[in-house]
Design a protein around this motif. Sequence first.
Motif, PDB file in Angstrom:
ATOM      1  N   SER A  45       0.834  -1.213   0.000  1.00  0.00           N
ATOM      2  CA  SER A  45       0.000   0.000   0.000  1.00  0.00           C
ATOM      3  C   SER A  45       0.859   1.250   0.000  1.00  0.00           C
ATOM      4  O   SER A  45       0.567   2.218  -0.704  1.00  0.00           O
ATOM      5  CB  SER A  45      -0.913   0.010   1.228  1.00  0.00           C
ATOM      6  OG  SER A  45      -1.824  -1.054   1.166  1.00  0.00           O
ATOM      7  N   GLU A  46       1.956   1.208   0.764  1.00  0.00           N
ATOM      8  CA  GLU A  46       2.854   2.373   0.864  1.00  0.00           C
ATOM      9  C   GLU A  46       3.548   2.644  -0.474  1.00  0.00           C
ATOM     10  O   GLU A  46       3.659   3.804  -0.899  1.00  0.00           O
ATOM     11  CB  GLU A  46       3.904   2.157   1.958  1.00  0.00           C
ATOM     12  CG  GLU A  46       3.339   2.090   3.360  1.00  0.00           C
ATOM     13  CD  GLU A  46       2.782   0.704   3.725  1.00  0.00           C
ATOM     14  OE1 GLU A  46       3.064  -0.299   3.014  1.00  0.00           O
ATOM     15  OE2 GLU A  46       2.023   0.631   4.711  1.00  0.00           O
ATOM     16  N   GLU A  67       1.017   4.093  -2.910  1.00  0.00           N
ATOM     17  CA  GLU A  67       0.674   5.471  -2.559  1.00  0.00           C
ATOM     18  C   GLU A  67       1.732   6.444  -3.072  1.00  0.00           C
ATOM     19  O   GLU A  67       1.405   7.478  -3.662  1.00  0.00           O
ATOM     20  CB  GLU A  67       0.522   5.603  -1.045  1.00  0.00           C
ATOM     21  CG  GLU A  67       0.051   6.982  -0.614  1.00  0.00           C
ATOM     22  CD  GLU A  67      -0.138   7.071   0.899  1.00  0.00           C
ATOM     23  OE1 GLU A  67       0.279   8.092   1.463  1.00  0.00           O
ATOM     24  OE2 GLU A  67      -0.686   6.115   1.478  1.00  0.00           O
TER      25      GLU A  67
END
Length: 114
Positions: A20-21, A24
């Motif tokens: 997810s990081e 993003e």
Amino acid sequence: MTTANPKRRRSRRLEVRTTSEEREIIDRAVKAAGIDLTTFVITSLTVAAQRVLADRTVFALNAEASQAWEAINRHPAREIPGLLDLMERPSPFVKGLTTARGAVRASPDLRKRR
């Protein structure tokens, strides 16, 4: 920097998994660059690939290192015992570059020094 050619049709698919990081920060960079995700990813990957391959295709030196390199290369080559004999052997890696007897011939320049 490599940019995508909008007239070229891309036909090969590349799939990646991210955290997810990671996703993003990629999305933030895409937005900041003002381009679509595919163009961003392909451009970034192409530049990264070129950097990895650069030391295998480009030999770059600063001025001082270039002068040192040139000084080394101005020295005449030294004779290494057995090297000419080694060069007379057939290559196990190259087919079609052997004589009728199967020996690879040294260049005429090497033979002159013999």
